[in-house]
Motif scaffolding. Structure first.
Motif, PDB file in Angstrom:
ATOM      1  N   LYS A   9       0.252  -1.144   0.064  1.00  0.00           N
ATOM      2  CA  LYS A   9       0.109  -0.133  -0.364  1.00  0.00           C
ATOM      3  C   LYS A   9       0.837   1.223  -0.025  1.00  0.00           C
ATOM      4  N   MET A  84       0.824   8.348  -6.410  1.00  0.00           N
ATOM      5  CA  MET A  84      -0.455   7.135  -6.239  1.00  0.00           C
ATOM      6  C   MET A  84       0.086   6.104  -7.384  1.00  0.00           C
ATOM      7  N   TYR A  86      -0.696   2.792 -10.296  1.00  0.00           N
ATOM      8  CA  TYR A  86      -1.685   1.467 -10.506  1.00  0.00           C
ATOM      9  C   TYR A  86      -1.369   0.861 -11.642  1.00  0.00           C
ATOM     10  N   PHE A 100      -7.485  -3.163 -12.730  1.00  0.00           N
ATOM     11  CA  PHE A 100      -6.749  -2.008 -11.704  1.00  0.00           C
ATOM     12  C   PHE A 100      -6.243  -2.634 -10.547  1.00  0.00           C
ATOM     13  N   GLY A 101      -5.241  -2.453 -10.099  1.00  0.00           N
ATOM     14  CA  GLY A 101      -4.365  -2.918  -8.177  1.00  0.00           C
ATOM     15  C   GLY A 101      -4.780  -2.081  -8.037  1.00  0.00           C
ATOM     16  N   ALA A 102      -4.855  -2.384  -6.278  1.00  0.00           N
ATOM     17  CA  ALA A 102      -5.406  -1.529  -5.078  1.00  0.00           C
ATOM     18  C   ALA A 102      -4.695  -0.322  -5.185  1.00  0.00           C
TER      19      ALA A 102
END
Lengths: 110, 112
Positions: A9, A84, A86, A100-102
Motif C-alpha cells: 500500500k 499514487m 496503479y 486495476f490493482g489497489a
C-alpha cells in the motif's frame, strides 16, 4: 479470473534510492499492461505501457510472463516521484474496460 | 489538448441526499468510462458509453446509480439516495476507439 495485485500500500524511500513497485497479474493469454500515476491534485495519467517498451521519467517496467509480473522500477528516486501508482490491464471481455490493482503510494523523502 | 475534466473535485453530502457528478471528456472521444475507487481498494469499472449509448454497465453497483450522456458529449453520474458505502473517488476516462484511456482527476465523494 483476471486480477491485478499490488502488494504494497505504501513504499517509503529516500531521495536517490532505487525504487521497485510490484505488480502481479492473473490473465489468460497475452496481456497488455499499463502503469498509471496520480500526482497530488492532478489527473490520473498513463505513465507507461509494456508494448511501447519506453522509459518515462526514468521509470521502466518489464513484463515477465513466467512470474506474471510487471514491476515498475527506477534506479534513483526523486521527490517529485511521490504519487499514487496503479497497475492495470484490459479485461478480456467488456469493451476495453480496465482492471486495476489497489495502488501503491510512493513517498520519496529528502 | 484539454484533458478530461471532472466536477466537482470534492462533494460532501449526508446519507439519503442526491449528488450528481459531471465529466467532460476530451473533444472527439466517443468512448467515456466511469470508474470508482473505494477507500483502500482497487479502482473498479462502473460503466462505458459509446457516444450516447451504454455499451457496458456491468459494474454499476445498484439502481441508486444513474449515468447519462445526452448528446454524446459530457456525462453525469447521479447517486440517489446516497449511502455511506458510496463514499470514494469517482474517476471518468475517455478514449478514441480502443486506444488509451485518458482520465480526469476524480471526484471525491464523502457521504456522512
Amino acid at each position: 479470473a483476471q486480477r491485478v495485485t499490488q502488494p504494497e500500500k505504501l513504499l517509503s524511500v529516500f531521495k536517490g534510492a532505487p525504487v521497485e513497485l510490484k505488480c502481479n497479474y492473473s490473465y489468460s493469454g497475452s496481456p497488455e499492461l499499463f502503469w498509471y500515476v496520480q500526482y497530488s491534485r492532478q489527473r490520473l495519467q498513463l505513465l507507461l505501457r509494456h508494448i511501447s517498451r519506453e522509459s518515462i521519467k526514468g521509470f521502466t517496467a518489464d513484463l515477465n510472463k513466467g512470474e506474471t509480473s510487471f514491476h515498475l522500477k527506477k534506479p534513483f528516486a526523486q521527490e517529485e516521484d511521490s504519487a499514487m501508482y496503479y497497475c492495470a490491464l484490459p479485461a478480456l471481455s467488456g469493451y476495453n474496460k480496465l482492471i486495476f490493482g489497489a495502488g501503491t503510494r510512493l513517498a520519496v523523502h529528502p | 489538448e484539454a484533458g478530461v475534466t471532472q466536477f466537482p473535485s470534492h462533494s460532501v453530502i449526508e446519507k439519503g441526499q442526491t449528488v450528481t457528478l459531471r465529466c467532460d471528456p476530451i473533444s472527439g472521444h466517443d468512448n467515456l468510462y466511469w470508474y470508482r475507487r473505494v477507500m483502500g481498494k482497487e479502482i473498479k469499472f462502473l460503466l462505458h458509453f459509446v457516444k450516447e449509448s451504454k455499451q457496458d454497465e456491468s459494474g454499476m453497483p445498484n439502481n441508486r446509480f444513474l449515468a447519462e450522456r445526452t448528446g454524446g458529449t459530457y456525462s453525469t453520474l447521479k447517486v440517489q439516495p446516497a449511502e455511506l458505502e458510496d463514499s470514494g473517488v469517482y474517476f471518468c476516462a475517455s478514449s478514441r476507439g480502443s486506444n488509451i484511456q485518458y482520465f480526469g482527476a476524480g471526484t471525491r465523494l464523502s457521504v456522512l
